[in-house]
Scaffold this active site. Structure first.
Site, mmCIF file in Angstrom:
data_model
loop_
_atom_site.group_PDB
_atom_site.id
_atom_site.type_symbol
_atom_site.label_atom_id
_atom_site.label_comp_id
_atom_site.label_asym_id
_atom_site.label_seq_id
_atom_site.Cartn_x
_atom_site.Cartn_y
_atom_site.Cartn_z
ATOM 1 N N GLY A 43 4.325 -1.348 -13.651
ATOM 2 C CA GLY A 43 4.812 -0.127 -12.985
ATOM 3 C C GLY A 43 6.226 -0.341 -12.466
ATOM 4 O O GLY A 43 7.122 0.491 -12.652
ATOM 5 N N HIS A 44 6.449 -1.501 -11.811
ATOM 6 C CA HIS A 44 7.802 -1.817 -11.329
ATOM 7 C C HIS A 44 8.767 -1.961 -12.507
ATOM 8 O O HIS A 44 9.909 -1.509 -12.438
ATOM 9 C CB HIS A 44 7.798 -3.133 -10.543
ATOM 10 C CG HIS A 44 7.006 -3.107 -9.276
ATOM 11 N ND1 HIS A 44 5.844 -3.816 -9.105
ATOM 12 C CD2 HIS A 44 7.224 -2.462 -8.102
ATOM 13 C CE1 HIS A 44 5.380 -3.610 -7.884
ATOM 14 N NE2 HIS A 44 6.189 -2.792 -7.258
ATOM 15 N N ARG A 194 -2.147 -4.072 -5.452
ATOM 16 C CA ARG A 194 -3.422 -4.327 -4.764
ATOM 17 C C ARG A 194 -4.611 -4.344 -5.732
ATOM 18 O O ARG A 194 -5.705 -4.720 -5.317
ATOM 19 C CB ARG A 194 -3.646 -3.302 -3.656
ATOM 20 C CG ARG A 194 -2.659 -3.491 -2.504
ATOM 21 C CD ARG A 194 -3.003 -2.641 -1.291
ATOM 22 N NE ARG A 194 -2.254 -3.061 -0.116
ATOM 23 C CZ ARG A 194 -1.153 -2.450 0.352
ATOM 24 N NH1 ARG A 194 -0.675 -1.393 -0.260
ATOM 25 N NH2 ARG A 194 -0.535 -2.904 1.433
#
Ligand code: PAF
Length: 290
Positions: A43-44, A194
């Site tokens: 995602g990053h 997470r």
């Protein structure tokens, strides 16, 4: 790629990069920033790639911001993977990484908090009091240090994106807040640092969150507009099957900017969900298309 660990080092390196760009191109570079807390995942990477494509100087910040964790939350256990994070940034073509320590960002005489009232107090802000104050404070500091033209945020944290956008408008910050698409696992689970906390059984149950969201989109496309009915039908999917309980913190249809809850859904609204699987809090969201 340059790695700066102090604010003084960052200012010098940023200035050098800007001067070098100016000499080579006879114009001012467009500076981009992707603020992160590290533990970088795909995602990053997609945010970083988006920035590198659009900007002349690309900066990633890696700082696990204690101010946005409430007591009892996972600040101490939050994954710390700096070596890998730096490799990801280098491979993506980032020019400068700022990875300060806690005391560097909040020295002993530090006193200021930036707060977006209203927008930051509902949903995740209600469940995690003070969380968004920590986010807007650190993001303001990072904007002050890096002075970016464009800042990239993932829409998985939809409320965070809207809160930061509001802050930038209200404080007349000359930075474009660029929202980026949510990256998902093949089974639909939104990528999050997470996710690694989930047990195998929790991980197997977690895709039901996105299934409930897509069910909501289907029902809306079929013409259902009453939010109570949308939530009741789609919400049933969350715990439909074996495995651990997905506890609902909130599930709502909201106006996409004010984040005010709707009773009757409208095209363009956003569905927000926050859940707990064991000790792990997972959030996600989707738009309702017209
Ligand atoms: O989304 C995050 O990772 C954090 O909230 C941010 C924006 C880097 C601020 O610490």
């Amino acid at each position: 790629m340059i790695v700066a660990k102090t604010r003084a080092e960052l200012r010098i390196k940023r200035h050098e990069l800007i001067v070098a760009y100016h000499k080579a191109n006879l114009s001012r570079p467009v500076v981009g920033i992707v603020p992160t807390m590290g533990a970088l995942h795909a995602g990053h990477s997609s945010l970083i790639e988006h920035m590198v494509r659009e900007c002349d100087l690309s900066v990633v910040t890696i700082f696990i911001n204690p101010a946005q964790f409430a007591p009892g939350e996972d600040y101490d256990t939050y994954p710390r993977t700096l070596d890998n994070d730096l490799r990801v940034c280098e491979q993506a073509g980032v020019h400068l990484v700022f990875a300060p320590g806690k005391d560097e960002m909040y020295p002993a005489d530090y006193q200021t908090t930036v707060r977006v009232a209203g927008l930051a107090e509902q949903w995740c802000g209600a469940a995690r009091p003070g969380h968004f104050d920590g986010v807007t404070t650190v993001v303001s500091k990072l904007f002050g240090l890096i002075q970016p033209d464009r800042a990239y945020f993932g829409q998985k944290d939809y409320q965070q994106y809207r809160v930061i956008e509001r802050m930038a408008i209200d404080l007349e910050l000359s930075v474009d807040i660029v929202p980026c698409e949510i990256e998902r696992e093949p089974d639909g689970l939104a990528l999050s640092s997470r996710n690694r906390y989930l047990s195998p059984a929790e991980r197997a149950a977690a895709p039901r969150i996105y299934q409930a969201l897509t069910r909501m989109q289907e029902l809306f496309a079929e013409g259902e507009r009453e939010v109570a009915r949308l939530i009741a039908s789609a919400g049933r999917l969350l715990n439909d099957g074996p495995g651990p309980l997905i506890k609902l913190e909130y599930f709502a249809v909201v106006h996409p900017r004010s984040l005010q809850a709707r009773e009757t859904a409208e095209p363009g609204d956003r569905v927000l969900i926050a859940t707990r699987l064991g000790k792990t809090r997972l959030i996600d969201n989707v738009p309702l298309e017209g």
